[in-house]
Every structure is written in structure tokens, then in C-alpha cells.
Write a protein that holds these residues in place. Sequence first.
Motif, PDB file in Angstrom:
ATOM      1  N   LYS A  31       0.829  -1.206   0.000  1.00  0.00           N
ATOM      2  CA  LYS A  31       0.000   0.000   0.000  1.00  0.00           C
ATOM      3  C   LYS A  31       0.862   1.255   0.000  1.00  0.00           C
ATOM      4  O   LYS A  31       0.573   2.228  -0.707  1.00  0.00           O
ATOM      5  CB  LYS A  31      -0.930   0.008   1.213  1.00  0.00           C
ATOM      6  CG  LYS A  31      -2.112  -0.912   1.085  1.00  0.00           C
ATOM      7  CD  LYS A  31      -3.008  -0.798   2.310  1.00  0.00           C
ATOM      8  CE  LYS A  31      -4.161  -1.783   2.242  1.00  0.00           C
ATOM      9  NZ  LYS A  31      -5.003  -1.713   3.446  1.00  0.00           N
ATOM     10  N   ILE A  32       1.918   1.221   0.791  1.00  0.00           N
ATOM     11  CA  ILE A  32       2.822   2.378   0.838  1.00  0.00           C
ATOM     12  C   ILE A  32       3.494   2.571  -0.513  1.00  0.00           C
ATOM     13  O   ILE A  32       3.588   3.696  -1.031  1.00  0.00           O
ATOM     14  CB  ILE A  32       3.857   2.212   1.972  1.00  0.00           C
ATOM     15  CG1 ILE A  32       3.156   2.322   3.322  1.00  0.00           C
ATOM     16  CG2 ILE A  32       4.967   3.239   1.846  1.00  0.00           C
ATOM     17  CD1 ILE A  32       4.038   1.992   4.513  1.00  0.00           C
ATOM     18  N   ALA A  33       3.949   1.471  -1.127  1.00  0.00           N
ATOM     19  CA  ALA A  33       4.583   1.554  -2.442  1.00  0.00           C
ATOM     20  C   ALA A  33       3.584   2.064  -3.485  1.00  0.00           C
ATOM     21  O   ALA A  33       3.933   2.913  -4.333  1.00  0.00           O
ATOM     22  CB  ALA A  33       5.144   0.195  -2.852  1.00  0.00           C
ATOM     23  N   ASP A  34       2.345   1.558  -3.433  1.00  0.00           N
ATOM     24  CA  ASP A  34       1.310   2.028  -4.362  1.00  0.00           C
ATOM     25  C   ASP A  34       1.019   3.514  -4.150  1.00  0.00           C
ATOM     26  O   ASP A  34       0.848   4.277  -5.111  1.00  0.00           O
ATOM     27  CB  ASP A  34       0.023   1.218  -4.197  1.00  0.00           C
ATOM     28  CG  ASP A  34       0.168  -0.213  -4.698  1.00  0.00           C
ATOM     29  OD1 ASP A  34       1.137  -0.479  -5.446  1.00  0.00           O
ATOM     30  OD2 ASP A  34      -0.696  -1.056  -4.345  1.00  0.00           O
ATOM     31  N   GLY A  35       0.955   3.925  -2.877  1.00  0.00           N
ATOM     32  CA  GLY A  35       0.721   5.340  -2.566  1.00  0.00           C
ATOM     33  C   GLY A  35       1.846   6.221  -3.088  1.00  0.00           C
ATOM     34  O   GLY A  35       1.608   7.299  -3.644  1.00  0.00           O
ATOM     35  N   LEU A  36       3.083   5.762  -2.912  1.00  0.00           N
ATOM     36  CA  LEU A  36       4.227   6.535  -3.423  1.00  0.00           C
ATOM     37  C   LEU A  36       4.211   6.597  -4.949  1.00  0.00           C
ATOM     38  O   LEU A  36       4.497   7.648  -5.555  1.00  0.00           O
ATOM     39  CB  LEU A  36       5.546   5.939  -2.917  1.00  0.00           C
ATOM     40  CG  LEU A  36       5.832   6.126  -1.428  1.00  0.00           C
ATOM     41  CD1 LEU A  36       7.096   5.357  -1.034  1.00  0.00           C
ATOM     42  CD2 LEU A  36       5.983   7.603  -1.089  1.00  0.00           C
ATOM     43  N   ALA A  37       3.868   5.471  -5.587  1.00  0.00           N
ATOM     44  CA  ALA A  37       3.783   5.452  -7.051  1.00  0.00           C
ATOM     45  C   ALA A  37       2.664   6.379  -7.523  1.00  0.00           C
ATOM     46  O   ALA A  37       2.826   7.125  -8.501  1.00  0.00           O
ATOM     47  CB  ALA A  37       3.554   4.024  -7.557  1.00  0.00           C
ATOM     48  N   ALA A  38       1.520   6.336  -6.820  1.00  0.00           N
ATOM     49  CA  ALA A  38       0.411   7.227  -7.187  1.00  0.00           C
ATOM     50  C   ALA A  38       0.808   8.682  -6.979  1.00  0.00           C
ATOM     51  O   ALA A  38       0.465   9.558  -7.793  1.00  0.00           O
ATOM     52  CB  ALA A  38      -0.826   6.881  -6.360  1.00  0.00           C
ATOM     53  N   ALA A  39       1.547   8.961  -5.917  1.00  0.00           N
ATOM     54  CA  ALA A  39       2.016  10.328  -5.685  1.00  0.00           C
ATOM     55  C   ALA A  39       2.958  10.769  -6.800  1.00  0.00           C
ATOM     56  O   ALA A  39       2.879  11.919  -7.280  1.00  0.00           O
ATOM     57  CB  ALA A  39       2.706  10.427  -4.327  1.00  0.00           C
ATOM     58  N   ASP A  40       3.851   9.863  -7.227  1.00  0.00           N
ATOM     59  CA  ASP A  40       4.757  10.194  -8.339  1.00  0.00           C
ATOM     60  C   ASP A  40       3.971  10.432  -9.631  1.00  0.00           C
ATOM     61  O   ASP A  40       4.255  11.387 -10.382  1.00  0.00           O
ATOM     62  CB  ASP A  40       5.784   9.077  -8.549  1.00  0.00           C
ATOM     63  CG  ASP A  40       6.852   9.058  -7.467  1.00  0.00           C
ATOM     64  OD1 ASP A  40       7.011  10.099  -6.782  1.00  0.00           O
ATOM     65  OD2 ASP A  40       7.503   8.009  -7.310  1.00  0.00           O
ATOM     66  N   ARG A  41       2.969   9.559  -9.887  1.00  0.00           N
ATOM     67  CA  ARG A  41       2.145   9.743 -11.085  1.00  0.00           C
ATOM     68  C   ARG A  41       1.383  11.071 -11.015  1.00  0.00           C
ATOM     69  O   ARG A  41       1.291  11.801 -11.997  1.00  0.00           O
ATOM     70  CB  ARG A  41       1.160   8.578 -11.234  1.00  0.00           C
ATOM     71  CG  ARG A  41       1.769   7.323 -11.823  1.00  0.00           C
ATOM     72  CD  ARG A  41       0.675   6.323 -12.232  1.00  0.00           C
ATOM     73  NE  ARG A  41      -0.306   6.055 -11.192  1.00  0.00           N
ATOM     74  CZ  ARG A  41      -0.225   5.106 -10.282  1.00  0.00           C
ATOM     75  NH1 ARG A  41       0.823   4.292 -10.256  1.00  0.00           N
ATOM     76  NH2 ARG A  41      -1.177   4.935  -9.381  1.00  0.00           N
ATOM     77  N   ALA A  42       0.840  11.362  -9.843  1.00  0.00           N
ATOM     78  CA  ALA A  42       0.106  12.614  -9.672  1.00  0.00           C
ATOM     79  C   ALA A  42       1.024  13.812  -9.868  1.00  0.00           C
ATOM     80  O   ALA A  42       0.638  14.826 -10.482  1.00  0.00           O
ATOM     81  CB  ALA A  42      -0.547  12.659  -8.296  1.00  0.00           C
ATOM     82  N   LYS A  43       2.249  13.689  -9.367  1.00  0.00           N
ATOM     83  CA  LYS A  43       3.210  14.778  -9.533  1.00  0.00           C
ATOM     84  C   LYS A  43       3.538  14.982 -11.010  1.00  0.00           C
ATOM     85  O   LYS A  43       3.602  16.107 -11.498  1.00  0.00           O
ATOM     86  CB  LYS A  43       4.484  14.466  -8.741  1.00  0.00           C
ATOM     87  CG  LYS A  43       5.405  15.666  -8.577  1.00  0.00           C
ATOM     88  CD  LYS A  43       6.675  15.306  -7.828  1.00  0.00           C
ATOM     89  CE  LYS A  43       6.362  15.014  -6.372  1.00  0.00           C
ATOM     90  NZ  LYS A  43       7.582  14.764  -5.574  1.00  0.00           N
ATOM     91  N   THR A  44       3.728  13.881 -11.750  1.00  0.00           N
ATOM     92  CA  THR A  44       4.011  13.991 -13.197  1.00  0.00           C
ATOM     93  C   THR A  44       2.806  14.550 -13.935  1.00  0.00           C
ATOM     94  O   THR A  44       2.961  15.393 -14.826  1.00  0.00           O
ATOM     95  CB  THR A  44       4.355  12.619 -13.812  1.00  0.00           C
ATOM     96  OG1 THR A  44       4.490  11.637 -12.829  1.00  0.00           O
ATOM     97  CG2 THR A  44       5.600  12.658 -14.608  1.00  0.00           C
ATOM     98  N   GLU A  45       1.607  14.073 -13.565  1.00  0.00           N
ATOM     99  CA  GLU A  45       0.395  14.593 -14.204  1.00  0.00           C
ATOM    100  C   GLU A  45       0.205  16.064 -13.886  1.00  0.00           C
ATOM    101  O   GLU A  45      -0.202  16.846 -14.757  1.00  0.00           O
ATOM    102  CB  GLU A  45      -0.828  13.790 -13.754  1.00  0.00           C
ATOM    103  CG  GLU A  45      -0.884  12.391 -14.323  1.00  0.00           C
ATOM    104  CD  GLU A  45      -2.021  11.565 -13.740  1.00  0.00           C
ATOM    105  OE1 GLU A  45      -2.836  12.133 -12.974  1.00  0.00           O
ATOM    106  OE2 GLU A  45      -2.095  10.364 -14.059  1.00  0.00           O
ATOM    107  N   LEU A  46       0.520  16.457 -12.669  1.00  0.00           N
ATOM    108  CA  LEU A  46       0.427  17.863 -12.295  1.00  0.00           C
ATOM    109  C   LEU A  46       1.404  18.709 -13.105  1.00  0.00           C
ATOM    110  O   LEU A  46       1.049  19.787 -13.596  1.00  0.00           O
ATOM    111  CB  LEU A  46       0.688  18.042 -10.795  1.00  0.00           C
ATOM    112  CG  LEU A  46       0.642  19.472 -10.275  1.00  0.00           C
ATOM    113  CD1 LEU A  46      -0.754  20.052 -10.453  1.00  0.00           C
ATOM    114  CD2 LEU A  46       1.075  19.529  -8.824  1.00  0.00           C
ATOM    115  N   ALA A  47       2.622  18.204 -13.256  1.00  0.00           N
ATOM    116  CA  ALA A  47       3.611  18.931 -14.059  1.00  0.00           C
ATOM    117  C   ALA A  47       3.146  19.028 -15.513  1.00  0.00           C
ATOM    118  O   ALA A  47       3.260  20.087 -16.143  1.00  0.00           O
ATOM    119  CB  ALA A  47       4.972  18.237 -13.981  1.00  0.00           C
TER     120      ALA A  47
END
Length: 156
Positions: free
Chosen positions: A39-55
Amino acid sequence: MSINATLFVQAIVFLILVLFTMKFVWPPIAKALDERAQKIADGLAAADRAKTELAAADQRVKQELAAASNETATRLADAERRAQAIIEEAKARANDEGNKIVAAARAEAEQQAIQAREALREQVAALAVKGAEQILRKEVNAGVHADLLNRLKTEL
């Protein structure tokens, strides 16, 4: 009981406890820890994806703003050019209208001058006839001498 037997029994109980723990307690705890790590790894991956999508979204917004700014500048420039063209056209129309008015006024003034000359000629001719009549002391027939009067008008 002797101490050795107690230690031996305690060691066996301890081994049974370790085996029981490894068989029944440890797998659910390990599974829960693995799930938590996932779950933590998925959350971190989702945060990275969200950060890329935000950029990427931020980049798209900047591009859209730049395009809108360019379009606005282009429209303003077009509107300014159209306004200048309308102003120039209005100036040209006003100038043409002014020239027409001046030409009409000149033509009217010329016509009035011609009419004034004609009236003056007729008055001079009438005065000349009157003067000649008084000199000759006899009446001059204007109908008979019309040709002579017309020549006199043109000479004046």
C-alpha cells in the motif's frame, strides 16, 4: 525436579512456542506487513504519477495561456488595423465630400458671376440705349435694333 530437566522442558516449550508462532502467528503478521508495504509503495507510485500529471497539466496550462495571449494580441492588432482602416476611409470620404462641396460652391459662384455679368450687360445696354435716345432725342425701337443690341452686349 532438577534444574536441567526444567531447562530442557522450558527449551522444548520455547521451541513449541516458536514453531506455533512461525506456523500460525507469523504468516498473518508478515502478510499484513507485506500488504502495508505494498500500500505504501502504491501510494508513493500514485504520488509520483500525480506529480508527473500535475507537471504535465501545468505545462498544458502554460501553453494554453501562451496561445490565448497570442490570440488576444493578434485580435487586438487586427482590431487596431481595422480601426485605422476605418478612420482612413472616413477621412478619405470626408475629403472627397469636402472637395465635392468646394467644387459645387465654385460652380455656383461661377454661375452667379455669369448671371451678374449678363444682368450688368443688359443694364449697360439699356443705359446705352437711353443715352443714345437722349442724344438723338428721338425714340429708338428696341425690337428693330435687337441685333445691334446683342452685338453691344457681347462687346461689353
